[in-house]
Design an enzyme around this catalytic site. Structure first.
Site, short mmCIF file in Angstrom:
data_model
loop_
_atom_site.label_atom_id
_atom_site.label_comp_id
_atom_site.label_asym_id
_atom_site.label_seq_id
_atom_site.Cartn_x
_atom_site.Cartn_y
_atom_site.Cartn_z
N GLY A 84 35.62 5.56 26.25
CA GLY A 84 36.18 5.13 24.86
C GLY A 84 36.25 4.07 24.00
O GLY A 84 36.42 3.82 22.78
N HIS A 92 21.59 8.75 14.01
CA HIS A 92 22.62 8.67 15.30
C HIS A 92 24.07 8.81 15.85
O HIS A 92 25.08 8.22 14.80
CB HIS A 92 21.48 8.46 16.46
CG HIS A 92 21.46 8.58 17.51
ND1 HIS A 92 22.93 8.97 18.66
CD2 HIS A 92 20.24 8.85 18.51
CE1 HIS A 92 22.32 9.71 19.80
NE2 HIS A 92 20.85 9.40 19.66
N SER A 132 25.38 5.91 22.41
CA SER A 132 23.96 6.91 22.24
C SER A 132 23.26 5.65 20.86
O SER A 132 22.43 6.26 21.33
CB SER A 132 24.42 8.24 22.40
OG SER A 132 24.56 9.10 24.03
N GLY A 144 27.28 8.42 18.81
CA GLY A 144 27.36 8.38 20.30
C GLY A 144 28.89 8.15 20.50
O GLY A 144 29.38 7.89 19.84
#
Length: 444
Positions: free
Chosen positions: A306, A300, A66, A302
């Site tokens: 995996g 950020h 992300s 994310g």
């Protein structure tokens, strides 16, 4: 900067917490405008796959999950700078006929659109995959009214990617290459598995039944996920992207590709997160925003297939720190927390906030509102038992520890981190907020 120390520290912690492979990087700007004069650390440890034993190196590619959203939002800021996109104008002008045309790009990029978060329509590998996905979003009822609440939405970023396509006339992947990858001189940044295999690339790992991590069988859910989680890159390329934000929009040769006001706008808080004092304080446009000991920071994190990643910026000190792991596990979370804390303490003299933990004295206020709460693909029940309130998810009961009225902490298993749980009432509708996602009350 002592790269040897940080390489050794990464190895110690990765081995201790069972992370197969990781790459760590630090960037600190100097008074020189030239990137050649930046102070940098890029180190790696472990293997890219436990099945092959190929060693991780600083130039290895990891999926950044992300963190891709920050890149998509940066591309949108570039288009806003050029006058091609108004972030606060309904997207109906760009995507006529779309049933979600009243939304604005900024609402999509700041997770305030009201779109459900995790809607996975695999619309195939074709260049029309985002257009087909956007057309189907009207099938899913909105979680809340636009601008009413912050709730993390992968679907919103797919739609934002479609907006970028409509403005540029390019598919999202090519728009990213044209607007960001090429100007930044990134040679180890890709948007597909077909490109990734041309590089030294990490394979994701997840814990198996025995608790040990093992390689996953898939790269990512589908091409449609691109704008919200489709980029893979080296830690060095991630730092070069971070540098764009630290310099206020300048690239290596001193050329401006993004306005300083637009960079600052991305770090301007657009929404407060429920349970903010136990979480990142707020959200800008494509970036989490907070203050650590009075210092503004943005970043950020994310997780996808995996793999896990995070980066944080301290603009006032010209500092960026990044970590990429080929594991999505509790061990990877602890590794990330330790490396980030030590790096910010060492390079900026800043102590990151402590992880959420139950209060020393139990809160004696109102209890948790019992009942069923739902969002697309998720169903939670708040129950009251002999041991107090609990959050029931997929047959498991998670303890709810009260912190304040409407604010609780829970954790999925002993030893894992505590997660904020917030109860809200908006216009007579109750919501439960967990893991960044809002769940609407459906029964009491």
């Amino acid at each position: 900067m002592n790269a040897e120390h940080w390489g050794r520290r990464l190895a110690e912690l990765a081995d201790k917490y069972g992370v197969p492979g990781a790459a760590f990087g630090v960037l600190r700007l100097t008074d020189s405008a030239s990137p050649q004069d930046d102070e940098r650390i890029e180190v790696a440890h472990g293997v890219l796959s436990t099945a092959t034993g190929v060693r991780a190196t600083p130039d290895s590619l990891f999926q950044i999950a992300s963190l891709t959203k920050s890149w998509t939002a940066t591309a949108a800021a570039w288009l806003a700078d050029s006058g091609a996109l108004d972030l606060d104008r309904p997207i109906a002008d760009l995507l006529p006929g779309l049933p979600l045309g009243d939304l604005t790009p900024r609402q999509l990029l700041s997770h305030t659109s009201g779109l459900e978060g995790d809607v996975y329509f695999d619309t195939g590998p074709g260049d029309d995959c985002l257009a087909r996905y956007a057309a189907r979003l009207g099938e899913i009822p909105r979680l809340h009214r636009p601008g009413e609440l912050w709730s993390y939405s992968n679907a919103g970023y797919v739609l934002a990617g479609r907006v970028i396509e409509a403005v540029t006339g390019l598919v999202w992947e090519e728009a990213m290459r044209e607007l960001l990858f090429r100007p930044l001189g990134l040679t180890r940044t890709v948007v597909s598995a077909a490109e990734a295999v041309l590089h030294r690339v990490a394979v994701g790992h997840r814990p198996g039944p025995d608790g040990l991590v093992a390689p996953v069988a898939a790269w990512r859910p589908g091409r449609f996920c691109g704008p919200g989680g489709g980029i893979a890159c080296s830690v060095g390329d991630l730092l070069s992207f971070a540098r764009l934000h630290l310099t206020g929009g300048l690239i290596g040769n001193g050329r401006r590709i993004l306005g300083e006001a637009s960079v600052e706008d991305m770090r301007t808080r657009r929404a407060d997160l429920p349970g903010g004092r136990l979480n990142t304080a707020g959200w800008g446009t494509g970036l989490m925003v907070d203050e650590w000991e009075g210092h503004p920071v943005a970043g950020h994190n994310g997780e996808i297939a995996g793999q896990s990643a995070l980066f944080w910026l301290c603009p006032e000190q010209g500092l960026a720190v990044a970590l990429l792991c080929n594991a999505a596990s509790l061990g990877a979370e602890v590794l990330a927390d330790r490396m980030m804390r030590e790096a910010f303490e060492t390079f900026a003299g800043i102590a990151m906030p402590a992880a959420p933990a139950p209060p020393a004295r139990p809160w004696r206020g109102n209890g948790a509102p019992t009942g069923l709460y739902e969002r697309y693909g998720s169903r939670l029940e708040v129950v009251s038992g002999a041991q107090g309130p609990a959050l029931r998810r997929e047959g498991e009961d998670w303890e709810l520890v009260p912190v304040d009225d409407g604010l609780f902490l829970t954790r999925p298993a002993a030893g894992s981190g505590w997660l904020p749980v917030t109860f809200l009432n908006l216009g007579g509708t109750r919501f439960l907020h967990l893991g960044g996602r809002a769940h609407r009350a459906v029964a009491t």
